[in-house]
Design a protein around this motif. Sequence first.
Motif, PDB file in Angstrom:
ATOM      1  N   THR A   1     -19.083   7.730  39.990  1.00 13.01           N
ATOM      2  CA  THR A   1     -19.682   8.420  41.128  1.00 13.01           C
ATOM      3  C   THR A   1     -19.791   7.489  42.329  1.00 13.01           C
TER       4      THR A   1
ATOM      5  N   THR B   1     -13.033  16.466  34.293  1.00 12.73           N
ATOM      6  CA  THR B   1     -13.621  16.388  32.967  1.00 12.73           C
ATOM      7  C   THR B   1     -14.437  17.628  32.622  1.00 12.73           C
TER       8      THR B   1
ATOM      9  N   ASP C   1      -9.363  10.925  42.166  1.00 12.19           N
ATOM     10  CA  ASP C   1     -10.427  10.568  41.231  1.00 12.19           C
ATOM     11  C   ASP C   1      -9.794  10.521  39.845  1.00 12.19           C
TER      12      ASP C   1
ATOM     13  N   LYS D   1     -14.324   5.062  30.726  1.00 16.83           N
ATOM     14  CA  LYS D   1     -13.432   6.151  30.318  1.00 16.83           C
ATOM     15  C   LYS D   1     -12.142   5.547  29.746  1.00 16.83           C
TER      16      LYS D   1
HETATM   17  C1  LIG Z   1     -17.107  10.783  34.465  1.00 17.22           C
HETATM   18  C2  LIG Z   1     -16.484  11.222  35.736  1.00 17.22           C
HETATM   19  C3  LIG Z   1     -17.046  10.896  36.989  1.00 17.22           C
HETATM   20  C4  LIG Z   1     -18.375  10.216  37.122  1.00 17.22           C
HETATM   21  O1  LIG Z   1     -18.388   8.945  36.589  1.00 17.22           O
HETATM   22  P1  LIG Z   1     -19.805   8.253  36.327  1.00 17.22           P
HETATM   23  O2  LIG Z   1     -19.431   6.899  35.833  1.00 17.22           O
HETATM   24  O3  LIG Z   1     -20.504   9.086  35.327  1.00 17.22           O
HETATM   25  O4  LIG Z   1     -20.520   8.209  37.623  1.00 17.22           O
HETATM   26  C5  LIG Z   1     -16.371  11.263  38.127  1.00 17.22           C
HETATM   27  N1  LIG Z   1     -15.214  11.921  38.061  1.00 17.22           N
HETATM   28  C6  LIG Z   1     -14.644  12.277  36.895  1.00 17.22           C
HETATM   29  C7  LIG Z   1     -13.355  12.995  36.896  1.00 17.22           C
HETATM   30  C8  LIG Z   1     -15.276  11.924  35.701  1.00 17.22           C
HETATM   31  O5  LIG Z   1     -14.713  12.265  34.534  1.00 17.22           O
END
Ligand SMILES: *Cc1c(COP(=O)(O)O)cnc(C)c1O
Length: 396
Positions: free
Chosen positions: A66, A141, A166, A192
């Motif tokens: 984020t 997601t 993103d 991730k």
């Molecule tokens: C998980 C996710 C986020 C947010 O990441 P955080 O580390 O939880 O802030 C943003 N974009 C996508 C596509 C995500 O899967």
Amino acid sequence: MSDRPLLMIPGPIEISPAVQAATGIAPPSHVSPAFIEGFGSALASMRAVWQADDRALPFAVPGGGTLAMEAAATNLVAPGERAVVASTGYFGDRMAEMLRRRGADVVLVPSAIGDAPTLAAVGQALATAPTKALFVTHVDTSTGVCVDPAPLAALAREHGALSCFDGVCATAGETFDMAGWGADVYLTASQKAIGLPAGLALWVASERALAAREALSVPPPLTLDWQAWRPIMEAYLAGKPSYFSTPPTTLAWALRTGLDEILAGGATPAAAMQARFALHSRSAEAMRAGWTALGLTAVPVTRQQTAHTLSALWLPDGADASLPSRIAAHGVIVAGGLHPEIRTRYFRVGHMGDVLNHPDRLLTTVRAVGLGLRDAGVTVDVDGAVAATAERLGAA
Ligand SMILES: *Cc1c(COP(=O)(O)O)cnc(C)c1O
């Protein structure tokens, strides 16, 4: 990893033993020679994993996905400038909200749940008025929808706009060729598909994107400012210490291990990434065979738009939002719904990173989902589903 159930959510994910060991060192100083060398090497490896050119700059800063999103929003777009967001779900909508708060003129190109905006719709939004940047979620997601970034990056260029992707649930799991496609920003977070614990916001910015920040009329908040972080990243890349705000040194240290593991998968970085993307694609196909055998259908409306890093699956008749806890009773943690419009009607299973090197864990996951469904009263052939997945994995 036997002290808790298998973690199969779309991040945080199971990490490799080498990465876990790297996170167990005594916290390094951010100016120690060993740390400088390790962090500099990790940053250089980011360029390779992102397939970015040498003029693009990697950033690794404390925070999550984020934060990386908000940094991109506020460094690329000034108040009053126009931004187009092609949304495929919750995270696209979040990006639009960040841009609105920045005071940007935001044009949202929406899509039905499970679908993605057409190229024509995005092109039309870009053609209507001069646009500073196009924002796209590589894998949303919340819906499991994966877009093809290549034509979108090209479309943005055609219209004189920057492109920002993103990649939080995609980077190092879904095909991305930053230099080859001319994308301007590709951002993610450590927990991730990169395969580390949470805590690092990661992105690579193209030369054009860096120039756009330099030319910005209104600077972003200081902690989000690429210009504040840029000399730090450049210093570490050059083997020198530098300070703006203390990096999470343990994670930054482990980042090198994680990226090196990824890059060890091929004779060249490009070959390693190809192998890595292929592993995700193959594994996703195998999981899909299991889901199909269990009678489950995916939220994404076409196979082409279905992510390889996670499965978003509709709850079948008879099952309800208690399914994830029923699955957990069989030793595997999966995620519930996230998209507000369908939250209680689907569930999500992550399958990215190191776990893909362990077919037995993928089979355990399919079995646990099947047993959870059976416990919910759904008639399913659990053994048949596990066999279908095993066959695709070549692990029968
Ligand atoms: C998980 C996710 C986020 C947010 O990441 P955080 O580390 O939880 O802030 C943003 N974009 C996508 C596509 C995500 O899967």
